[in-house]
Design an enzyme around this catalytic site. Structure first.
Site, mmCIF file in Angstrom:
data_model
loop_
_atom_site.group_PDB
_atom_site.id
_atom_site.type_symbol
_atom_site.label_atom_id
_atom_site.label_comp_id
_atom_site.label_asym_id
_atom_site.label_seq_id
_atom_site.Cartn_x
_atom_site.Cartn_y
_atom_site.Cartn_z
ATOM 1 N N GLU A 1 44.954 48.558 96.982
ATOM 2 C CA GLU A 1 46.414 48.461 97.063
ATOM 3 C C GLU A 1 47.069 49.338 96.000
ATOM 4 O O GLU A 1 48.035 50.065 96.267
ATOM 5 C CB GLU A 1 46.883 47.010 96.850
ATOM 6 C CG GLU A 1 46.322 46.003 97.838
ATOM 7 C CD GLU A 1 44.999 45.396 97.383
ATOM 8 O OE1 GLU A 1 44.135 46.147 96.869
ATOM 9 O OE2 GLU A 1 44.828 44.182 97.549
ATOM 10 N N CYS B 1 44.220 40.610 95.413
ATOM 11 C CA CYS B 1 43.799 39.721 94.332
ATOM 12 C C CYS B 1 45.006 39.305 93.493
ATOM 13 O O CYS B 1 46.038 39.972 93.481
ATOM 14 C CB CYS B 1 42.733 40.393 93.465
ATOM 15 S SG CYS B 1 43.378 41.767 92.512
ATOM 16 N N ALA C 1 9.837 49.824 110.639
ATOM 17 C CA ALA C 1 9.755 50.747 111.772
ATOM 18 C C ALA C 1 8.443 50.469 112.470
ATOM 19 O O ALA C 1 7.387 50.433 111.835
ATOM 20 C CB ALA C 1 9.794 52.185 111.267
ATOM 21 N N ARG D 1 19.657 53.201 102.329
ATOM 22 C CA ARG D 1 19.255 53.221 100.913
ATOM 23 C C ARG D 1 20.428 53.650 100.027
ATOM 24 O O ARG D 1 20.558 53.201 98.893
ATOM 25 C CB ARG D 1 18.102 54.200 100.704
ATOM 26 C CG ARG D 1 16.781 53.705 101.247
ATOM 27 C CD ARG D 1 15.696 54.708 100.949
ATOM 28 N NE ARG D 1 14.396 54.260 101.444
ATOM 29 C CZ ARG D 1 13.268 54.946 101.275
ATOM 30 N NH1 ARG D 1 13.275 56.106 100.650
ATOM 31 N NH2 ARG D 1 12.129 54.478 101.732
ATOM 32 N N ASP E 1 0.727 53.516 100.156
ATOM 33 C CA ASP E 1 1.596 54.646 100.560
ATOM 34 C C ASP E 1 2.053 55.519 99.404
ATOM 35 O O ASP E 1 2.535 56.621 99.628
ATOM 36 C CB ASP E 1 2.863 54.119 101.268
ATOM 37 C CG ASP E 1 2.554 53.460 102.601
ATOM 38 O OD1 ASP E 1 1.384 53.530 103.016
ATOM 39 O OD2 ASP E 1 3.475 52.887 103.205
ATOM 40 N N SER F 1 2.953 40.646 91.294
ATOM 41 C CA SER F 1 2.619 39.445 90.512
ATOM 42 C C SER F 1 1.721 39.736 89.315
ATOM 43 O O SER F 1 1.941 39.224 88.223
ATOM 44 C CB SER F 1 1.932 38.417 91.415
ATOM 45 O OG SER F 1 2.732 38.191 92.550
HETATM 46 C C1 AOF Z 1 41.764 43.625 96.165
HETATM 47 N N1 AOF Z 1 41.649 44.946 96.424
HETATM 48 O O1 AOF Z 1 40.500 46.857 96.426
HETATM 49 C C2 AOF Z 1 39.416 44.928 95.673
HETATM 50 C C3 AOF Z 1 39.536 43.530 95.451
HETATM 51 O O2 AOF Z 1 37.198 42.931 88.251
HETATM 52 P P1 AOF Z 1 37.855 43.754 89.302
HETATM 53 O O3 AOF Z 1 39.206 44.229 88.904
HETATM 54 O O4 AOF Z 1 36.987 44.929 89.743
HETATM 55 O O5 AOF Z 1 38.076 42.813 90.582
HETATM 56 C C4 AOF Z 1 37.028 42.436 91.394
HETATM 57 C C5 AOF Z 1 37.456 41.333 92.331
HETATM 58 O O6 AOF Z 1 38.699 41.658 92.960
HETATM 59 C C6 AOF Z 1 36.460 41.130 93.456
HETATM 60 O O7 AOF Z 1 35.511 40.136 93.150
HETATM 61 C C7 AOF Z 1 37.344 40.715 94.623
HETATM 62 O O8 AOF Z 1 37.654 39.335 94.575
HETATM 63 C C8 AOF Z 1 38.614 41.517 94.360
HETATM 64 N N2 AOF Z 1 38.502 42.837 94.961
HETATM 65 N N3 AOF Z 1 40.705 42.926 95.732
HETATM 66 O O9 AOF Z 1 42.836 43.072 96.334
HETATM 67 C C9 AOF Z 1 40.536 45.631 96.195
HETATM 68 N N4 AOF Z 1 38.277 45.592 95.384
HETATM 69 ZN ZN ZN Z 2 43.250 43.675 93.640
#
Ligand code: AOF
Ligand code: ZN
Length: 363
Positions: free
Chosen positions: A46, A69, A148, A178, A194, A215
């Site tokens: 955002e 967030c 595979a 990967r 391998d 182990s």
């Molecule tokens: C969002 N937009 O692009 C992302 C979100 O410690 P930080 O700042 O890197 O935050 C990580 C947390 O924020 C992650 O665990 C998730 O809950 C949220 N990620 N949220 O709005 C984003 N990457």
């Molecule tokens: Zn965020």
């Protein structure tokens, strides 16, 4: 939201253990800003989209694949940025299962009077973050069992020859995986037979952390993995300290001492807990057949990727992808959910989940 999903995917293999998130800002029917979460610790999608806006986003619609967030982590709350920029309306793909967010982000926006619609392209938005959804709730890696095999179910000929079972398109696809997952795990038997390198060999790719389930610390000091252990992070999971473990550590590998199971082998649930504590959110389990069965039996596998080549090799002693003791009854067989089939050159990739989630049941 479809555009935001495409942008989110640019973060694949770069944002771990954070989610992949994409964001598009639209004003008067025109896209005025876009962004995605580029790397862990970097700005969230955002804030990147708002920073890239070609004009004032006040009153605009914001589309984001994951709930914004509302906590201060490595970066400040996205809800603050949305309110400060006076966004008019917010569309969200899926809620963030992170307990620090989990619906509170939506609530903050609604309490501030912003109309919020959730569940837009929800299945796709959840599916791109299957690793994050698992890791944030369990703190153990999301494990993908990959193999595979020929159409008659063999991963090698009776002499052990396995170069190559599948064609180039399928093998390139493995390297793409990967590049996306954080770790790659094999048993020491695979190293002994391998001598693999387990690196990602595509342009611009990055190597997963190599983990050997060993182990009794039998990994040879002159194996390709140990010879490159100073350049590519390498973890050797053992059940106790030994002179051999010390020599592997001196050669550049990290030694992880795990609990032993009833047979004296590395306890896979304990290994997964320890890898999770090291922020390894995902693991590609690439062999061999004994480890594959142990992992399935221990319930630590979440997804299966089976590459199938239309060839028959035969041989009662030629190895199948999943060996070990096996389950006694067909009724005990582990079912896969949400199966998808992808043609790759002459081969097929079958993928399915071992846990029936709402997203896998709708695939
Ligand atoms: C969002 N937009 O692009 C992302 C979100 O410690 P930080 O700042 O890197 O935050 C990580 C947390 O924020 C992650 O665990 C998730 O809950 C949220 N990620 N949220 O709005 C984003 N990457
Ligand atoms: Zn965020």
């Amino acid at each position: 939201m479809r555009r935001a999903l495409k942008l989110a995917a640019h973060g694949a293999g770069r944002v771990s253990p954070n989610p992949m998130v994409g964001c598009v800002i639209v004003k008067d029917g025109r896209v005025i800003g876009e962004g995605w979460h580029e790397y862990c610790g970097g700005l969230h999608a955002e804030r990147n989209a708002l920073a890239h806006c070609a004009e004032d986003p006040a009153g605009a619609k914001l589309y984001v694949t994951l709930e914004p967030c509302c906590h201060s982590g490595r970066t400040p709350p996205c809800t603050d940025a949305i309110l400060e920029c006076r966004i008019g309306r917010v569309f969200i793909g899926c809620l963030d299962p992170n307990p620090l967010v989990a619906g509170k982000g939506v609530q903050i926006l609604r309490n501030a009077g912003i109309p919020v619609e959730t569940g837009v392209c929800e299945d796709e938005c959840r599916r791109i973050n299957e690793v994050f959804f698992h890791f944030i709730t369990h703190q153990t890696p999301f494990v993908v069992l990959k193999y595979a095999m020929t159409l008659d179910g063999k991963i090698a000929s009776r002499t052990g020859d396995s170069r190559w079972v599948t064609g180039e398109a399928a093998r390139t696809h493995v390297h793409e995986t990967r590049n996306q997952l954080t770790g790659i795990l094999v048993g020491v038997g695979t190293v002994l037979t391998d001598d693999p390198l387990l690196t990602c060999r595509i342009a611009g790719g990055r190597n997963p952390v190599r983990i050997i389930c060993d182990s009794h610390a039998r990994t040879p000091l002159d194996s390709q993995i140990i010879r490159t252990a100073r350049e590519v992070p390498t973890i050797i999971a053992v059940t106790g300290w030994s002179d051999r473990a010390a020599a592997l550590e001196r050669a550049g590998a990290q030694i992880l001492i795990c609990a032993a199971d009833a047979q004296g082998h590395v306890s896979l649930p304990d290994l997964m807990r320890q890898l999770g504590a090291r922020q390894i959110d995902s693991v590609l389990l690439e062999g061999g057949s004994a480890l594959a069965f142990s992992a399935l039996d221990a319930g630590v596998v979440h997804k299966v990727q089976a590459y199938i080549t239309p060839k028959l090799i035969g041989g009662a002693d030629a190895k199948p992808p999943v060996g070990g003791a096996g389950f006694a009854k067909m009724a005990d067989a582990l079912p896969l959910y949400g199966l998808t089939v992808t043609p790759l050159g002459e081969d097929l990739l079958l993928e399915g989940d071992l846990v029936c989630s709402p997203a896998s049941s709708k695939k």
